[in-house]
Design a protein around this motif. Structure first.
Motif, mmCIF file in Angstrom:
data_model
loop_
_atom_site.group_PDB
_atom_site.id
_atom_site.type_symbol
_atom_site.label_atom_id
_atom_site.label_comp_id
_atom_site.label_asym_id
_atom_site.label_seq_id
_atom_site.Cartn_x
_atom_site.Cartn_y
_atom_site.Cartn_z
ATOM 1 N N PRO A 136 -12.828 4.851 -10.502
ATOM 2 C CA PRO A 136 -12.215 5.229 -11.772
ATOM 3 C C PRO A 136 -11.473 6.557 -11.657
ATOM 4 C CG PRO A 136 -14.567 5.694 -11.826
ATOM 5 C CD PRO A 136 -14.283 5.023 -10.513
ATOM 6 N N GLY A 137 -10.497 6.734 -12.546
ATOM 7 C CA GLY A 137 -9.745 7.983 -12.561
ATOM 8 C C GLY A 137 -8.780 8.068 -11.404
ATOM 9 N N GLY A 138 -7.892 8.988 -11.465
ATOM 10 C CA GLY A 138 -6.928 9.172 -10.384
ATOM 11 C C GLY A 138 -5.954 8.013 -10.282
ATOM 12 N N LEU A 139 -5.403 7.836 -9.105
ATOM 13 C CA LEU A 139 -4.446 6.760 -8.866
ATOM 14 C C LEU A 139 -5.177 5.444 -8.633
ATOM 15 C CD1 LEU A 139 -1.990 8.638 -6.476
ATOM 16 C CD2 LEU A 139 -1.723 8.189 -8.927
ATOM 17 N N ILE A 183 0.855 -1.186 0.000
ATOM 18 C CA ILE A 183 0.000 0.000 0.000
ATOM 19 C C ILE A 183 0.893 1.238 0.000
ATOM 20 C CG2 ILE A 183 -2.002 -1.105 1.064
ATOM 21 C CD1 ILE A 183 -1.177 0.134 3.733
ATOM 22 N N PHE A 184 0.481 2.228 -0.767
ATOM 23 C CA PHE A 184 1.240 3.472 -0.867
ATOM 24 C C PHE A 184 0.703 4.515 0.090
ATOM 25 C CE2 PHE A 184 1.926 1.147 -4.704
ATOM 26 C CZ PHE A 184 3.267 1.307 -4.942
ATOM 27 N N ASN A 185 -0.587 4.464 0.349
ATOM 28 C CA ASN A 185 -1.212 5.320 1.347
ATOM 29 C C ASN A 185 -2.586 4.741 1.623
ATOM 30 O OD1 ASN A 185 -1.476 7.341 3.192
ATOM 31 N ND2 ASN A 185 -1.644 9.007 1.719
ATOM 32 N N GLU A 200 -4.394 10.496 -1.997
ATOM 33 C CA GLU A 200 -3.586 10.608 -3.214
ATOM 34 C C GLU A 200 -2.486 11.669 -3.129
ATOM 35 O OE1 GLU A 200 -5.793 10.986 -6.824
ATOM 36 O OE2 GLU A 200 -6.843 9.090 -6.536
ATOM 37 N N THR A 201 -2.541 12.549 -2.156
ATOM 38 C CA THR A 201 -1.588 13.642 -2.046
ATOM 39 C C THR A 201 -0.159 13.120 -1.915
ATOM 40 O OG1 THR A 201 -3.256 15.019 -0.980
ATOM 41 C CG2 THR A 201 -0.965 15.694 -0.706
#
Length: 162
Positions: free
Chosen positions: A74-77, A16-18, A109-110
């Motif tokens: 959908p969309g974003g990361l 996990i990234f965040n 996402e920041t």
């Protein structure tokens, strides 16, 4: 707010990234929500599933296991939105409660880019090319193993893309 240390999906650890673990309060019910930024590979692995067994280890040592529903956004990361209804939010001390009338939800996402994610786990995708080549080159290509051609084209493109 509670910090997530690790997440397992159906017993398998995922990178996990965040993340954000919180309770969503609506006029009808309480929902435990886990939003996680993951790789495109992880999204592709689980996107067809409706329910998953999720185990979350928090920084304070607590472990929470639950069967959760999955939404892919959908969309974003690339991310997974996991949720399940709960009866009593007090069973989850330290979790932030977000009300349906709140204008802001946790922004996970920041500070993360798709390039950062792909450095950890690059997805592979099939492609079909239509080329016009001399017959001897076509015959040579047809006699090669797919694995060898994948390696050849990958090396060729990496040389041109830097």
């Amino acid at each position: 707010m509670v910090t997530v240390k690790s997440v397992k999906v159906d017993g398998e650890s995922i990178h996990i990234f965040n993340s954000a673990l919180y309770i969503f309060e609506s006029s009808m019910c309480y929902t435990l929500q886990l939003d996680v930024i993951v790789s495109e590979v992880v999204v592709n692995r689980y996107k067809a599933e409706e329910q998953l067994i999720i185990e979350v280890e928090m920084e304070d040592g607590r472990i929470m296991s639950s069967i959760m529903h999955l939404r892919t956004l959908p969309g974003g990361l690339p991310q997974l939105n996991l949720y399940c209804d709960i009866e009593d939010p007090e069973e989850y001390p330290g979790l932030h409660i977000v009300n349906e009338s709140d204008s802001e939800f946790p922004d996970i996402e920041t500070g993360i880019t798709l390039e950062d994610i792909r450095k950890v786990e690059m997805p592979n995708e099939k492609i079909t090319l239509k080329l016009t080549l001399p017959i001897n080159q076509v015959e040579w290509l047809k006699n090669q193993k797919t694995r060898d051609l994948n390696t050849l084209f990958k090396e060729l493109l990496e040389g041109h893309l830097g």
